[in-house]
Each structure stands twice: as C-alpha cells, then as structure tokens.
Design a protein around this motif. Structure first.
Motif, mmCIF file in Angstrom:
data_model
loop_
_atom_site.group_PDB
_atom_site.id
_atom_site.type_symbol
_atom_site.label_atom_id
_atom_site.label_comp_id
_atom_site.label_asym_id
_atom_site.label_seq_id
_atom_site.Cartn_x
_atom_site.Cartn_y
_atom_site.Cartn_z
ATOM 1 N N ILE A 131 -51.355 -22.774 -21.014
ATOM 2 C CA ILE A 131 -52.388 -22.238 -21.689
ATOM 3 C C ILE A 131 -53.903 -24.234 -21.113
ATOM 4 O O ILE A 131 -55.205 -23.515 -21.003
ATOM 5 N N LEU A 132 -53.025 -24.449 -21.801
ATOM 6 C CA LEU A 132 -54.178 -25.814 -21.947
ATOM 7 C C LEU A 132 -54.788 -26.667 -21.050
ATOM 8 O O LEU A 132 -56.047 -26.608 -20.380
ATOM 9 N N LEU A 133 -53.627 -26.167 -19.883
ATOM 10 C CA LEU A 133 -53.892 -26.559 -18.377
ATOM 11 C C LEU A 133 -55.390 -25.470 -18.076
ATOM 12 O O LEU A 133 -56.016 -26.026 -17.395
ATOM 13 N N ILE A 134 -55.036 -24.710 -17.958
ATOM 14 C CA ILE A 134 -55.924 -22.940 -17.067
ATOM 15 C C ILE A 134 -57.622 -23.027 -18.638
ATOM 16 O O ILE A 134 -58.384 -23.728 -17.616
ATOM 17 N N PHE A 135 -57.235 -24.005 -19.750
ATOM 18 C CA PHE A 135 -58.279 -23.855 -20.548
ATOM 19 C C PHE A 135 -58.794 -25.284 -19.826
ATOM 20 O O PHE A 135 -59.948 -25.078 -19.559
#
Ligand code: ADP
Length: 467
Positions: free
Chosen positions: A183-187
C-alpha cells in the motif's frame, strides 16, 4: 509540506503496526488464555467425574483397594499433564498420582470452597510452589460424599498453549504487515511522486515560467489535475501574450496621432507652416485628437464590458433605432453619395435589449459599411423576425474582407491590410465592442464577406415576450 506528507504516512503506518502488535499481546492474549482455561477446566472436570465414579465403587467395597486406583491415577496423570489426588471428607489425601508422595492431611481444606465452581486457580493451600488450575469432583455413593477427586494442572501448561497460538498470530500479522507495505509503495507511486511533480510545476508557474509542462502519464485524478494545471498555464500564457500585444497596439495607436500632432504644432511654432496654412493643419490636429478621443472611448467601453457591466434591458422598437442611427450619418452619406435601403418585416418590431448599447452596435456597423463602401452605392439594412428572435443585417457592396482576415476582424486593434490605406482614422476596436455587446446579450453575430464584392454583418436580438 511535501516531505511531511510522506513521513506522516510512514508514521501512521508504523503506529498502525505497533498498535496491532499491542492489541495481539493484550486483548488477543487474554482472549486465548480465557478460552484455553475454560476448555481445559471442562476437560479436567469430565475426567474428575469419571474417576470419582470409579472411586465410588472402591468406597462401596466393590473393588479391592485404593492402591489399584492410585496406580490408575499414575497412568492417566501424564496424558492429562496434571496431578490427581483422592481426598477424604476430612481433607486427607489417601491416593495420588505421585506414587503416594502427597499423602497426608491438607490443612484448612474446605471442599465447599471449590464446590460451587468447576475450577479454581491458585497454589491450593500452599501445596504447590506455583499456580495451578484445580478441578474437583465429589465421590458419592449411598447418599453420602466419601471424598473428592482433585485434578491440578499447572497454569504454565495453559500459558504454553496460549503462547503457541499467539506465536502463530504474531507471525501471520508480521507477514501481513510486510505485505501491507505494498500500500505504501502504491501510495508513493500514485500520490507522492505525482504530487511532487505537480507542486514543482506550480512552483515554476508561481515564479513566472508559464511554458513549464507537468509531465504525468497517469489517467487518474492526479493526471487530470496535472492536465488542468497545464491547461491553466497555457491560458495564462496566452493571456500574457495577449496583454503584451494589447499594450504594444495601444502604444502604437497612441503614438502615431501624437507624433503628427507634435509635428504640426512644432511646424506652426517655428514658422515652417505659414500663418495662412495654419488653419488647415490645426484642423488636422483636431482630427488626430478626435482619433485619440475615439481610441480612449473605445477602450473604456471594452473595459466596462469586460468587467461584465450590467445591461439595462428594456423593450424597444428596433426599427426606430435603426432609422435614427442611419439618419445620424446623413451628412457623410451625402458627401459620398451613399444611400440607405431599410427593409423591415413589420411596422414595429419590439426587442428586449440594452437600447444604448444596441445603438452603439448599429453605429459601429453602419460606420464601417460607410467607410468601406465605394461612392454612389447603397447600404442595405434589414430587420426580420425568426422564431423568438429578430435578425438584423447590415450589408454593403464595398471592398469586402479577405478570407484569411475574416476570423481576425473581431480581435482588438485588428485592421485588414485593405482598410489601412482607406481608413486612417479606424482604431480596430469597433467590431470588438460590437461582439462583446452582442455576447453580453447572450446572442450571436456573424459576417459573410467576399473581397471586392461586399460584406454583410448579421446579429440576433431577443423579441419582447411580454407584449
Ligand atoms: P475600425 O475602427 O478600424 O473600423 P473595426 O473593429 O470596426 O475597426 O474593424 C476592424 C477591421 O475589419 C477594419 O479595419 C476593416 O479592415 C474590417 N472591416 C470591418 N467592417 C468592414 C466592412 N463593412 N467592409 C470591409 N472591411 C470591414
């Protein structure tokens, strides 16, 4: 601000992880322990009851001795991971699963203390150096209670089972936590980096670099925002360019009459122009000042229209306004030997518009028609209704407008090459004013023109509805 958004997100992520592990170590741990305790207590209680019924037979004299029972206890005890006692009514341990090591009197033994409950937790009257889960079942027969079966399981056994379960939960949660890094990467990819590019672009725009393009290939909201900002900068750029040309045009249009005025006046003062010729040149000076006046007036009119000056609409007869405006050109028409041909579909044609401003539209259109008409020709003006509108046309058979200039004539200060020689007084503002006025009415104006043949300007006005 840019950095902190990312760090806030990471902080939130870390706090989420810590709270999750805290939850497991407190709430989940307690839930698991309580569940295991209940389950073990139930299990041991069933076992105790089973043993109690076996012992009841001993007390009733049906089997040989308690020794047999004790041996049985020694066999069962390891599988239950517990210690098992047979206690008399007076509190003496008569058999146990420790090969009789526990035999003796239990001081302060009170069977009713456990009686109501299935189980109890503690060191059982100091019998254990650690906490145990104790379960008791009465040995009954012939309507009497002979004694009790007591089973003690160390609490550490239950804790070990709980820790095993918790370990599984911890490992699963840790894996989930790592997976949620996605999720952090997508963000980072979809929000943080695009936002960085966008704010860089905004900084560039703020510092005046309107040529800068925000390059974002994504088709989501971020991409849309970037596109919108690019569009905005384009428009601002256009406006800046427009203002530059606007100022350049104004300066040019003001400078030429001022230069001639200065030239004429200097020539009069230094005597280059003899007194008998002065009148002629002073008349030219007046013409130039009139042109300057016209320019200023035009710009003021455009300015008020720009700032969305409110229209004061009334119902009036457009035929009358056309006739009056045409009449005001009588002198100049006579000089050029021009005539008007007015055609009205009806005697009275009422429109709902700003009369003063429509007068100005007609004045500018007729003025152009006269300027660009050849001598001895006719100017045709028509007003005819169609549906809810009245269409007004001003047509001349003059020099016409070249095809490539047709779109440009509405721009401020634009004059066609043909007209430059013919009309030195023109400011190039007349048609801009006309267009702004018609648009302010929510109507349209169009032109049909052929170079060397003539031009026709047609605009619409709303008919009066409340008549
Ligand atoms: P100007 O004050 O110079 O007439 P306008 O904005 O009214 O300014 O007109 C812009 C230009 O459009 C004129 O300079 C002229 O070249 C052209 N134009 C306008 N009306 C006509 C017409 N009836 N016939 C030919 N050309 C025209």
């Amino acid at each position: 601000m840019k950095r902190s958004l990312y760090y806030k997100f990471i902080l939130g992520y870390v706090v989420f992880g810590l709270l999750g592990f805290l939850l497991i170590s407190t709430f989940s741990s307690k839930m698991a322990f309580d569940y295991l305790l209940q389950e073990k207590a139930g299990l041991l209680y069933d076992e105790a009851n089973q043993l109690a019924s076996d012992c009841s037979a001993v007390y009733n004299g049906e089997t040989t001795s308690l020794e047999t029972v004790a041996q049985q206890l020694c066999v069962i005890s390891p599988s239950l991971q517990s210690e098992i006692w047979v206690v008399n009514r007076n509190g003496t341990i008569v058999a146990d699963s420790n090969d009789g090591a526990r035999r003796g009197l239990l001081v302060d033994f009170d069977p009713t203390a456990i009686g109501n409950q299935n189980y109890g937790i503690g060191n059982f009257y100091g019998a254990f150096p650690y906490d145990v889960l104790s379960v008791s079942a009465p040995i009954t027969g012939n309507y009497t209670t002979y004694g009790y079966i007591l089973i003690h399981m160390p609490i550490s056994q239950i804790q070990a089972s709980r820790d095993w379960i918790l370990n599984v939960v911890y490992i699963t949660s840790a894996i989930l936590f790592l997976l949620s890094l996605i999720i952090l990467l997508i963000f980072t990819q979809t929000v943080f980096f695009p936002l960085k590019k966008i704010s860089r672009g905004v900084d560039e725009y703020a510092s005046g670099n309107l040529e800068y393009r925000i390059k974002l290939a994504s088709h989501d909201e971020m991409g849309y925002l970037a596109e919108t900002l690019n569009y905005m900068s384009d428009k601002l750029n256009e406006m800046e360019e427009y203002q530059k040309t606007f100022i350049a045009n104004i300066s040019h249009d003001f400078r030429s009459p001022l230069t001639s005025i200065k030239g004429y006046l200097e020539a009069i003062i230094d005597g280059t122009i003899p007194p008998e010729m002065q009148e002629k040149y002073l008349t030219r000076v007046i013409t130039e000042t009139e042109r300057l006046n016209k320019l200023t007036q035009g710009m003021l009119t455009l300015n008020t229209l720009d700032s969305k000056g409110l229209l004061s609409r009334t119902n009036f007869d457009i035929n009358r306004v056309i006739k009056d405006t045409a009449a005001s050109f009588e002198v100049i028409c006579n000089q050029k030997n021009l005539s008007f041909d007015l055609t009205f579909a009806d005697n009275i044609q009422m429109v709902y518009a700003d009369m003063g401003k429509i007068q100005q539209v007609l004045y500018n259109l007729i003025d152009n028609a006269i300027k660009f008409s050849h001598s001895n020709s006719t100017i045709y003006i028509q007003a005819s209704p169609k549906y809810e509108k009245i269409f007004i046309s001003v047509k001349d058979t003059g020099i016409g407008i070249p095809k490539n200039s047709l779109k440009k004539i509405w721009e401020r200060f634009y004059k066609t090459d043909l007209s430059r020689g013919k009309d030195k007084k023109g400011t190039g503002l007349g048609l801009s004013i006309v267009k702004e006025i018609i648009q302010a009415h929510g109507e349209n104006i169009d032109v049909v023109s052929t170079e060397g043949v003539g031009s026709e300007f047609i605009f619409s006005l709303p008919r009066s509805t409340n008549l």
